[in-house]
Design an enzyme around this catalytic site. Structure first.
Site, PDB file in Angstrom:
ATOM      1  N   HIS A  17       0.848  -1.209   0.000  1.00 49.76           N
ATOM      2  CA  HIS A  17       0.000   0.000   0.000  1.00 49.76           C
ATOM      3  C   HIS A  17       0.883   1.259   0.000  1.00 49.76           C
ATOM      4  O   HIS A  17       0.605   2.219  -0.721  1.00 49.76           O
ATOM      5  CB  HIS A  17      -0.871   0.049   1.264  1.00 49.76           C
ATOM      6  CG  HIS A  17      -1.924  -1.010   1.346  1.00 49.76           C
ATOM      7  ND1 HIS A  17      -2.016  -1.902   2.380  1.00 49.76           N
ATOM      8  CD2 HIS A  17      -2.950  -1.311   0.511  1.00 49.76           C
ATOM      9  CE1 HIS A  17      -3.054  -2.709   2.193  1.00 49.76           C
ATOM     10  NE2 HIS A  17      -3.629  -2.385   1.066  1.00 49.76           N
ATOM     11  N   LYS A  41     -16.680  -6.252   6.064  1.00 50.43           N
ATOM     12  CA  LYS A  41     -15.469  -6.888   6.590  1.00 50.43           C
ATOM     13  C   LYS A  41     -15.471  -6.692   8.106  1.00 50.43           C
ATOM     14  O   LYS A  41     -16.090  -5.757   8.595  1.00 50.43           O
ATOM     15  CB  LYS A  41     -14.217  -6.234   5.999  1.00 50.43           C
ATOM     16  CG  LYS A  41     -13.932  -6.636   4.562  1.00 50.43           C
ATOM     17  CD  LYS A  41     -12.532  -6.227   4.127  1.00 50.43           C
ATOM     18  CE  LYS A  41     -12.161  -6.811   2.778  1.00 50.43           C
ATOM     19  NZ  LYS A  41     -10.797  -6.434   2.348  1.00 50.43           N
ATOM     20  N   ARG A  90      -1.923  -5.698  -8.117  1.00 49.61           N
ATOM     21  CA  ARG A  90      -0.740  -6.462  -7.718  1.00 49.61           C
ATOM     22  C   ARG A  90      -0.413  -7.574  -8.704  1.00 49.61           C
ATOM     23  O   ARG A  90       0.720  -7.804  -9.056  1.00 49.61           O
ATOM     24  CB  ARG A  90      -0.956  -7.088  -6.335  1.00 49.61           C
ATOM     25  CG  ARG A  90      -0.958  -6.083  -5.222  1.00 49.61           C
ATOM     26  CD  ARG A  90      -1.507  -6.703  -3.972  1.00 49.61           C
ATOM     27  NE  ARG A  90      -2.871  -7.147  -4.173  1.00 49.61           N
ATOM     28  CZ  ARG A  90      -3.553  -7.897  -3.326  1.00 49.61           C
ATOM     29  NH1 ARG A  90      -2.990  -8.322  -2.228  1.00 49.61           N
ATOM     30  NH2 ARG A  90      -4.802  -8.231  -3.584  1.00 49.61           N
ATOM     31  N   SER A 128      -3.009  -7.896   3.317  1.00 47.30           N
ATOM     32  CA  SER A 128      -3.169  -7.600   4.736  1.00 47.30           C
ATOM     33  C   SER A 128      -3.542  -8.847   5.525  1.00 47.30           C
ATOM     34  O   SER A 128      -3.051  -9.051   6.637  1.00 47.30           O
ATOM     35  CB  SER A 128      -4.256  -6.532   4.932  1.00 47.30           C
ATOM     36  OG  SER A 128      -3.907  -5.380   4.232  1.00 47.30           O
TER      37      SER A 128
HETATM   38  N1  COA Z   1      -0.352  -3.929  -1.378  1.00 52.31           N
HETATM   39  C1  COA Z   1      -0.712  -4.874  -0.510  1.00 52.31           C
HETATM   40  N2  COA Z   1      -1.952  -5.347  -0.410  1.00 52.31           N
HETATM   41  C2  COA Z   1      -2.857  -4.838  -1.232  1.00 52.31           C
HETATM   42  C3  COA Z   1      -2.563  -3.862  -2.181  1.00 52.31           C
HETATM   43  C4  COA Z   1      -1.234  -3.395  -2.232  1.00 52.31           C
HETATM   44  N3  COA Z   1      -0.842  -2.464  -3.092  1.00 52.31           N
HETATM   45  N4  COA Z   1      -3.676  -3.557  -2.862  1.00 52.31           N
HETATM   46  C5  COA Z   1      -4.637  -4.336  -2.351  1.00 52.31           C
HETATM   47  N5  COA Z   1      -4.137  -5.102  -1.384  1.00 52.31           N
HETATM   48  C6  COA Z   1      -4.847  -6.141  -0.623  1.00 52.31           C
HETATM   49  C7  COA Z   1      -5.229  -5.717   0.752  1.00 52.31           C
HETATM   50  O1  COA Z   1      -4.190  -5.983   1.643  1.00 52.31           O
HETATM   51  C8  COA Z   1      -6.443  -6.572   1.011  1.00 52.31           C
HETATM   52  O2  COA Z   1      -6.008  -7.828   1.429  1.00 52.31           O
HETATM   53  P1  COA Z   1      -6.912  -8.808   2.316  1.00 52.31           P
HETATM   54  O3  COA Z   1      -8.200  -9.018   1.567  1.00 52.31           O
HETATM   55  O4  COA Z   1      -6.057  -9.995   2.398  1.00 52.31           O
HETATM   56  O5  COA Z   1      -7.127  -8.129   3.635  1.00 52.31           O
HETATM   57  C9  COA Z   1      -7.069  -6.705  -0.384  1.00 52.31           C
HETATM   58  O6  COA Z   1      -6.043  -6.438  -1.288  1.00 52.31           O
HETATM   59  C10 COA Z   1      -8.173  -5.748  -0.697  1.00 52.31           C
HETATM   60  O7  COA Z   1      -7.948  -4.594   0.055  1.00 52.31           O
HETATM   61  P2  COA Z   1      -8.245  -3.095  -0.278  1.00 52.31           P
HETATM   62  O8  COA Z   1      -7.403  -2.588  -1.370  1.00 52.31           O
HETATM   63  O9  COA Z   1      -8.162  -2.406   1.020  1.00 52.31           O
HETATM   64  O10 COA Z   1      -9.659  -3.096  -0.877  1.00 52.31           O
HETATM   65  P3  COA Z   1     -10.988  -3.613  -0.270  1.00 52.31           P
HETATM   66  O11 COA Z   1     -11.481  -4.596  -1.250  1.00 52.31           O
HETATM   67  O12 COA Z   1     -10.897  -4.021   1.131  1.00 52.31           O
HETATM   68  O13 COA Z   1     -11.829  -2.279  -0.271  1.00 52.31           O
HETATM   69  C11 COA Z   1     -13.037  -0.472  -1.272  1.00 52.31           C
HETATM   70  C12 COA Z   1     -12.102  -1.652  -1.441  1.00 52.31           C
HETATM   71  C13 COA Z   1     -13.084   0.054   0.140  1.00 52.31           C
HETATM   72  C14 COA Z   1     -12.453   0.576  -2.174  1.00 52.31           C
HETATM   73  C15 COA Z   1     -14.418  -0.951  -1.762  1.00 52.31           C
HETATM   74  O14 COA Z   1     -14.867  -2.015  -0.955  1.00 52.31           O
HETATM   75  C16 COA Z   1     -15.438   0.154  -1.763  1.00 52.31           C
HETATM   76  O15 COA Z   1     -15.417   1.007  -2.605  1.00 52.31           O
HETATM   77  N6  COA Z   1     -16.364   0.152  -0.801  1.00 52.31           N
HETATM   78  C17 COA Z   1     -17.428   1.134  -0.699  1.00 52.31           C
HETATM   79  C18 COA Z   1     -18.756   0.620  -1.220  1.00 52.31           C
HETATM   80  C19 COA Z   1     -18.933   0.947  -2.675  1.00 52.31           C
HETATM   81  O16 COA Z   1     -18.757   2.053  -3.131  1.00 52.31           O
HETATM   82  N7  COA Z   1     -19.352  -0.070  -3.439  1.00 52.31           N
HETATM   83  C20 COA Z   1     -19.551   0.055  -4.853  1.00 52.31           C
HETATM   84  C21 COA Z   1     -18.253  -0.102  -5.608  1.00 52.31           C
HETATM   85  S1  COA Z   1     -18.190  -1.617  -6.460  1.00 52.31           S
END
Ligand code: COA
Length: 160
Positions: A17, A41, A90, A128
């Site tokens: 990140h 989550k 990634r 994560s």
């Molecule tokens: N380095 C390391 N890990 C990474 C990464 C990076 N560059 N990019 C993503 N990840 C990993 C995270 O560690 C996480 O791992 P885990 O699932 O093992 O915990 C996973 O990828 C996803 O994490 P994250 O990037 O935080 O995204 P998310 O899927 O948790 O959340 C939101 C994405 C918050 C942007 C999305 O859920 C959202 O927009 N929510 C709001 C509701 C909405 O608008 N919905 C309509 C849109 S479809």
């Protein structure tokens, strides 16, 4: 001003990140790291803890702000009047989920553009949940997360 939002759950922030944040902060005048209050989550760290960790780890980057958001991401972007969304790609396995999310967001808000950045290849396998799992088993996570995150994990998870 040229601004972007980098949203995520950041539970917790990893070097992957941080790499994306540093890249985006070099491109945009201002980057808002938006920590999601994700009801679907069950994060290990509270929203305050996750934001605090992002703040500590990005303290050296002057054009980064940390905020939280709840509900639809595109509505948050509209409230902030920011039209660029950063997501990290990634590996190929991220593509389907990210593609779906980017196109859904585009349908909901055509004025908002998703921009994908690739983290350094040495971080491309990081996640994560993997970091949380290793910490819970007492493994060494020094190569995966900044020291502030490592210390927070040491206090939060009790190694089995
Ligand atoms: N380095 C390391 N890990 C990474 C990464 C990076 N560059 N990019 C993503 N990840 C990993 C995270 O560690 C996480 O791992 P885990 O699932 O093992 O915990 C996973 O990828 C996803 O994490 P994250 O990037 O935080 O995204 P998310 O899927 O948790 O959340 C939101 C994405 C918050 C942007 C999305 O859920 C959202 O927009 N929510 C709001 C509701 C909405 O608008 N919905 C309509 C849109 S479809």
């Amino acid at each position: 001003m040229n601004a972007a939002i980098y949203p995520g759950t950041f539970d917790p922030l990893t070097f992957g990140h941080l790499d994306v944040i540093e890249r985006a902060a070099r491109i945009f005048d201002r980057l808002v790291v938006a920590v999601g209050i994700n009801a679907s989550k069950k994060p290990l760290f509270s929203i305050e803890e996750r934001m605090d960790l992002v703040r500590q780890v990005t303290a050296h980057i002057p054009n980064v702000d940390v905020d939280s958001f709840e509900g639809l991401l595109v509505e948050y972007c509209r409230r902030k009047e920011i039209h660029a969304l950063i997501r990290g790609l990634r590996a190929f396995s991220d593509f389907e989920y990210e593609f779906q999310m980017a196109l859904t967001n585009r349908k909901l808000a055509p004025e908002i553009e998703t921009i994908f950045l690739m983290p350094k290849e040495t971080h491309s396998y990081l996640s994560s949940s993997m970091v949380r799992g290793i910490a819970a088993m007492g493994g060494n996570i020094d190569d995966f997360v900044p020291v502030q995150v490592r210390d927070a994990l040491a206090k939060t998870v009790k190694p089995r």
